[in-house]
Design a protein around this motif. Structure first.
Motif, PDB file in Angstrom:
ATOM      1  N   UNK A   1      15.631 -25.143  16.953  1.00  0.00           N
ATOM      2  CA  UNK A   1      14.604 -25.762  18.043  1.00  0.00           C
ATOM      3  C   UNK A   1      14.039 -24.451  18.767  1.00  0.00           C
ATOM      4  N   UNK A   2      14.981 -23.448  19.096  1.00  0.00           N
ATOM      5  CA  UNK A   2      14.599 -22.247  19.639  1.00  0.00           C
ATOM      6  C   UNK A   2      13.690 -21.584  19.072  1.00  0.00           C
ATOM      7  N   UNK A   3      13.769 -21.291  17.532  1.00  0.00           N
ATOM      8  CA  UNK A   3      12.576 -20.648  16.856  1.00  0.00           C
ATOM      9  C   UNK A   3      11.307 -21.499  16.747  1.00  0.00           C
ATOM     10  N   UNK A   4      11.490 -22.741  16.539  1.00  0.00           N
ATOM     11  CA  UNK A   4      10.221 -23.596  16.614  1.00  0.00           C
ATOM     12  C   UNK A   4       9.408 -23.527  17.803  1.00  0.00           C
ATOM     13  N   UNK A   5      10.131 -23.188  19.020  1.00  0.00           N
ATOM     14  CA  UNK A   5       9.193 -23.048  20.203  1.00  0.00           C
ATOM     15  C   UNK A   5       8.837 -21.728  20.426  1.00  0.00           C
ATOM     16  N   UNK A   6       9.724 -20.690  19.900  1.00  0.00           N
ATOM     17  CA  UNK A   6       9.112 -19.244  20.039  1.00  0.00           C
ATOM     18  C   UNK A   6       8.132 -18.882  19.339  1.00  0.00           C
ATOM     19  N   UNK A   7       8.145 -19.374  18.077  1.00  0.00           N
ATOM     20  CA  UNK A   7       7.116 -19.227  17.095  1.00  0.00           C
ATOM     21  C   UNK A   7       5.938 -19.950  16.972  1.00  0.00           C
ATOM     22  N   UNK A   8       4.878 -19.720  17.552  1.00  0.00           N
ATOM     23  CA  UNK A   8       3.576 -20.717  17.513  1.00  0.00           C
ATOM     24  C   UNK A   8       3.907 -21.976  18.471  1.00  0.00           C
TER      25      UNK A   8
ATOM     26  N   UNK B   1      13.912 -14.740   7.504  1.00  0.00           N
ATOM     27  CA  UNK B   1      13.247 -15.039   6.503  1.00  0.00           C
ATOM     28  C   UNK B   1      11.740 -14.579   6.467  1.00  0.00           C
ATOM     29  N   UNK B   2      10.992 -15.012   5.526  1.00  0.00           N
ATOM     30  CA  UNK B   2       9.592 -14.635   5.596  1.00  0.00           C
ATOM     31  C   UNK B   2       8.869 -15.296   6.336  1.00  0.00           C
ATOM     32  N   UNK B   3       7.815 -14.722   6.730  1.00  0.00           N
ATOM     33  CA  UNK B   3       6.814 -15.321   7.642  1.00  0.00           C
ATOM     34  C   UNK B   3       6.571 -16.735   7.679  1.00  0.00           C
ATOM     35  N   UNK B   4       6.069 -17.058   6.369  1.00  0.00           N
ATOM     36  CA  UNK B   4       5.749 -18.533   6.128  1.00  0.00           C
ATOM     37  C   UNK B   4       6.859 -19.547   6.153  1.00  0.00           C
ATOM     38  N   UNK B   5       7.972 -19.182   5.700  1.00  0.00           N
ATOM     39  CA  UNK B   5       9.036 -19.932   5.662  1.00  0.00           C
ATOM     40  C   UNK B   5       9.428 -20.162   7.202  1.00  0.00           C
ATOM     41  N   UNK B   6       9.382 -19.092   8.017  1.00  0.00           N
ATOM     42  CA  UNK B   6       9.870 -19.248   9.373  1.00  0.00           C
ATOM     43  C   UNK B   6       9.023 -20.010  10.089  1.00  0.00           C
ATOM     44  N   UNK B   7       7.813 -20.075   9.891  1.00  0.00           N
ATOM     45  CA  UNK B   7       6.796 -20.815  10.623  1.00  0.00           C
ATOM     46  C   UNK B   7       6.790 -22.313  10.253  1.00  0.00           C
ATOM     47  N   UNK B   8       7.035 -22.390   9.053  1.00  0.00           N
ATOM     48  CA  UNK B   8       6.984 -23.942   8.361  1.00  0.00           C
ATOM     49  C   UNK B   8       8.278 -24.619   8.639  1.00  0.00           C
ATOM     50  N   UNK B   9       9.401 -23.826   8.470  1.00  0.00           N
ATOM     51  CA  UNK B   9      10.581 -24.342   8.373  1.00  0.00           C
ATOM     52  C   UNK B   9      11.578 -23.653   9.440  1.00  0.00           C
TER      53      UNK B   9
END
Ligand SMILES: Nc1ncnc2c1ncn2[C@@H]1O[C@H](COP(=O)(O)OP(=O)(O)OP(=O)(O)O)[C@@H](O)[C@H]1O
Length: 381
Positions: free
Chosen positions: A240-247, A228-236
């Motif tokens: 849990x793996x993505x939330x942890x890996x990104x930011x 997805x786009x960077x903003x969605x990826x970061x906010x949504x």
């Protein structure tokens, strides 16, 4: 053999590649749109490079199909494998791979020899490309006398001069120091805005991915887990793996307490058995049963922090004590020891007064900023 969708530049279907019986790429489907920069992001060993090498033609996948601008370049069912040099792809790698015995200009010109262009057209193209990358002055200089940043610019010029339909970049900035990396990142972004060459960019650097991408595909264990786009990826983040890996994020164990789908759900958090005092209302829909174990996630910059004044306990607030306060110039980083024993990271920007170590504080967790993950690590939207 043409793709139905003219907006798609690279189409990958069910791509699979194993090494010694272990899948490096495990069923990847991906459509790269015309003119976009798509970043493949993920930790070391997740399969980014193998995916990229398969697109380029340097790897022979076990299964799948790849088309570039509607032309099938790989199809395992038909045993079709178009060689790398016939795929019309420009490549820029981490190692600069430029010829040290040639000048900058000769390096760029050499790549055009393969295309058998007339001399005048080739000269013009080289001039334009050198200018575009700010290399005109360096044209006569032997490539061996360049800095790392300049070498990488030459490598980029060499690929762009060929006018590839797709440009593939594999960790192109990772050999450069932090400042230069940032500068080249901005240059790459500007270059892309003006040229709009379809680009696939491989990196494990989340800052680079967020800054450059139109869309990011996060890879984990050979699969794309979110695209997805960077903003969605970061906010949504979807997992849990993505939330942890990104930011950075805080993960807090909890137990589902209330909730009806459509109105969000409430979570008793603090301990695995939900015996703490705090209840956090979220806007995430109810996807489980009361009593289920879940994990809350909230970014440090989304949490409010203020000195506690003995207010009565309220939902979405947490009492604690500042354990670490680090002033970082443009922001302050806190670690707060909560009354339930967790250490919670809080990041504040702006000119708020610094809260000293030992200060009793109240944290506020806005419902919309809290995400809920089930025990499988899947987010509830
Ligand atoms: N030629 C090879 N032979 C054996 N195993 C390989 C080969 N190439 C890749 N692998 C394995 O496949 C998996 C995926 O590797 P890949 O290089 O695609 O990951 P990556 O995400 O690009 O990692 P990195 O960021 O470290 O380059 C890894 O476990 C790696 O060890």
């Amino acid at each position: 053999m043409t793709s139905a969708d003219a907006n798609v530049s690279v189409e990958i279907t069910a791509l699979r590649k194993t090494f010694n019986g272990k899948a490096a790429v495990d069923g990847v489907d991906l459509s790269v749109r015309q003119g976009e920069t798509l970043v493949l992001l993920g930790p070391s060993g997740c399969g980014k490079t193998t995916t990229m090498r398969s697109i380029v033609g340097l790897e022979d996948p076990d299964e799948g199909r790849i088309t570039i601008d509607g032309r099938v370049v790989f199809d395992s069912s038909k045993r079709l494998h178009i060689p790398a040099n016939e795929r019309g792809i420009g490549m820029v790698f981490q190692s600069y791979a430029i010829w040290p015995h040639m000048t900058v200009r000769q390096n760029v010109q050499f790549s055009l020899k393969i295309q058998k262009l007339a001399k005048r057209e080739s000269d013009e193209r080289v001039d334009r490309t050198l200018e575009l990358l700010g290399l005109t002055e360096l044209g006569p200089r032997p490539a061996s006398l360049l800095s790392g940043g300049q070498m990488q610019r030459v490598a980029l010029a060499r690929s762009l001069a060929m006018r590839p339909s797709v440009l593939v970049l594999d960790e192109p900035l990772s050999n450069l120091d932090a400042r230069l990396r940032e500068r080249l990142r901005i240059e790459l972004k500007e270059l892309h805005e003006s040229l709009k060459t379809t680009s696939i960019y491989v990196t494990h650097d989340q800052g680079e991915a967020l800054a450059l991408a139109d869309r990011i595909g996060v890879m984990h264990d050979g699969k794309i887990v979110q695209l997805t786009d960077p903003v969605t990826l970061y906010r949504r983040p979807a997992t849990q793996f993505v939330a942890d890996f990104l930011g950075a994020t805080n993960f807090l164990p909890g137990v589902l307490a209330t909730g009806k789908d459509g109105t969000g759900c409430g979570v008793r958090w603090g301990t695995d058995d939900g015996q703490s005092a705090a209840t956090v209302q979220t806007t995430c829909p109810m996807r489980g049963a009361v009593g289920d174990k879940v994990t809350l996630s909230i970014r440090p910059e989304a949490i409010g922090i203020a000195a506690a004044g003995g207010e009565p306990a309220a939902d979405n607030t947490v009492e604690g004590v500042v354990a670490v306060a680090s002033f970082m110039g443009d922001h302050t980083q806190y670690v707060v020891e909560s009354s339930a024993g967790q250490r919670i990271q809080v990041k504040r920007t702006g000119n708020d007064d610094l809260l000293e170590r030992g200060t009793k504080v109240r944290l506020t967790l806005p419902p919309a900023a809290v995400r809920v993950f089930d025990i499988e690590g899947q987010a509830w939207y």
